[in-house]
Write a protein that holds these residues in place. Sequence first.
Motif, mmCIF file in Angstrom:
data_model
loop_
_atom_site.group_PDB
_atom_site.id
_atom_site.type_symbol
_atom_site.label_atom_id
_atom_site.label_comp_id
_atom_site.label_asym_id
_atom_site.label_seq_id
_atom_site.Cartn_x
_atom_site.Cartn_y
_atom_site.Cartn_z
ATOM 1 N N UNK A 162 35.552 54.597 45.643
ATOM 2 C CA UNK A 162 36.686 54.153 44.651
ATOM 3 C C UNK A 162 37.625 52.837 45.637
ATOM 4 N N UNK A 163 37.298 52.801 46.836
ATOM 5 C CA UNK A 163 37.962 51.597 47.464
ATOM 6 C C UNK A 163 37.128 50.101 47.067
ATOM 7 N N UNK A 164 36.113 50.479 46.586
ATOM 8 C CA UNK A 164 35.459 49.135 45.890
ATOM 9 C C UNK A 164 35.358 49.099 44.375
ATOM 10 N N UNK A 222 34.024 47.169 36.903
ATOM 11 C CA UNK A 222 33.230 48.344 36.768
ATOM 12 C C UNK A 222 33.561 49.159 35.768
ATOM 13 N N UNK A 223 34.856 49.192 35.088
ATOM 14 C CA UNK A 223 35.238 50.065 34.350
ATOM 15 C C UNK A 223 36.025 49.171 33.179
ATOM 16 N N UNK A 224 36.333 49.305 32.195
ATOM 17 C CA UNK A 224 37.429 48.476 31.240
ATOM 18 C C UNK A 224 38.082 49.826 30.264
ATOM 19 N N UNK A 225 39.535 49.836 30.442
ATOM 20 C CA UNK A 225 40.255 50.694 29.815
ATOM 21 C C UNK A 225 41.203 49.927 28.764
ATOM 22 N N UNK A 283 32.060 43.891 28.719
ATOM 23 C CA UNK A 283 31.093 44.174 29.259
ATOM 24 C C UNK A 283 31.726 44.654 30.626
ATOM 25 N N UNK A 284 31.145 45.936 31.109
ATOM 26 C CA UNK A 284 31.611 46.595 32.141
ATOM 27 C C UNK A 284 30.589 47.353 32.890
ATOM 28 N N UNK A 285 30.270 47.521 34.136
ATOM 29 C CA UNK A 285 29.058 48.028 34.942
ATOM 30 C C UNK A 285 28.881 49.391 34.457
ATOM 31 N N UNK A 286 30.154 50.200 34.118
ATOM 32 C CA UNK A 286 30.094 51.663 34.085
ATOM 33 C C UNK A 286 30.757 51.855 32.697
ATOM 34 N N UNK A 343 45.389 43.397 32.735
ATOM 35 C CA UNK A 343 45.670 43.815 34.287
ATOM 36 C C UNK A 343 44.343 44.279 35.083
ATOM 37 N N UNK A 344 44.192 43.635 36.306
ATOM 38 C CA UNK A 344 42.960 44.058 37.194
ATOM 39 C C UNK A 344 43.435 45.021 38.260
ATOM 40 N N UNK A 345 42.900 46.234 38.408
ATOM 41 C CA UNK A 345 43.306 47.160 39.415
ATOM 42 C C UNK A 345 42.328 47.263 40.432
ATOM 43 N N UNK A 346 42.678 47.457 41.484
ATOM 44 C CA UNK A 346 41.966 47.539 42.639
ATOM 45 C C UNK A 346 42.655 48.620 43.629
ATOM 46 N N UNK A 347 41.646 49.203 44.511
ATOM 47 C CA UNK A 347 42.268 50.507 45.064
ATOM 48 C C UNK A 347 42.195 50.216 46.490
ATOM 49 N N UNK A 348 43.198 51.066 47.237
ATOM 50 C CA UNK A 348 42.975 51.224 48.788
ATOM 51 C C UNK A 348 43.263 52.413 49.150
#
Length: 301
Positions: A56-58, A92-95, A128-131, A296-301
């Motif tokens: 999830x961190x990536x 990786x994902x598009x919502x 396009x999204x990887x997953x 919006x581009x979401x990344x996680x920590x």
Amino acid sequence: MSGRPGSSAKRRILLAGVVCGIGIVLVLLTYSFFIEPDRLIVNNQSIELQSSSEFIRNLKIVVWSDLHAGSEFIDTDKIEKVVELTNQQKPDLVFLLGDFVSQVRGTSEPRPLNFPIEKAAKILGGLKARNGVFAVIGNHDDWYDREAVTSELTSAGIKVLFDSVEEVAIDGGSISLIGLRDFLSIGNEAEYAARIKELGSKSMSKDLIVLAHNPDSLELMIRKSSVPSNTRLFLAGHTHGGQVWLPLLGRPIVPSNYGQKYAAGRGEAGGVKFFVTTGIGTSLLPVRFMVPPEIAVLEFK
């Protein structure tokens, strides 16, 4: 008999002030109706999630909502730009969180005749999204024709989640997705809360993301104690961020039963992290001020 000394100068200053004020108002109205609604920004957000899953961190997720195809400034070129900017993020994902069309409730004929859903969906098929690319249905889509919107998006390779669960394998791990029907079409709240619990029990991953169009769905889940225990993040749109933000006054109108609480951006409610995107199009009035259309581009920590 002449007036008091300086009175004419005061009148000139007052007149200049009035003219200047009118000029400022005209500039702000021009910006609000013709410039900002046509903008498109990338809103990068970092969200802290309570998860032990390393992958999830990536994870990079792109979220947008409220395209309202065929409304002011949302033409073929704009939708192609949305697709291009989304793909540039290499997600990786598009919502996609609903309201692909712009429909007036209770009208006898579909409003998007000038921009039919099949035309919009064909362009969105370039995402396009990887997953995978996933979507939920919004209230305007319901008012228009939910089955038609679902069919066209599905034909374009977009997975539509309607009160359903999807398991997504990612880098040796997995996440669960629940896509909810629109809040304005839920009917009986108690029955719907039970349905959400049932969906949560079917999710197989320890990390669950809930997708909804209207952020009020989260408040319903909290009130009815139906938040699945593995929920890590709740995502929604619908509010458009109020479309207008004014200094000192904030957002005068937010289409939510909870006012400013779910107007825009990230937050936490009932122990659940959430993010509400301000969307891309407009409804009612084609105006935006200090609330630009966003991807919006979401990344996680």
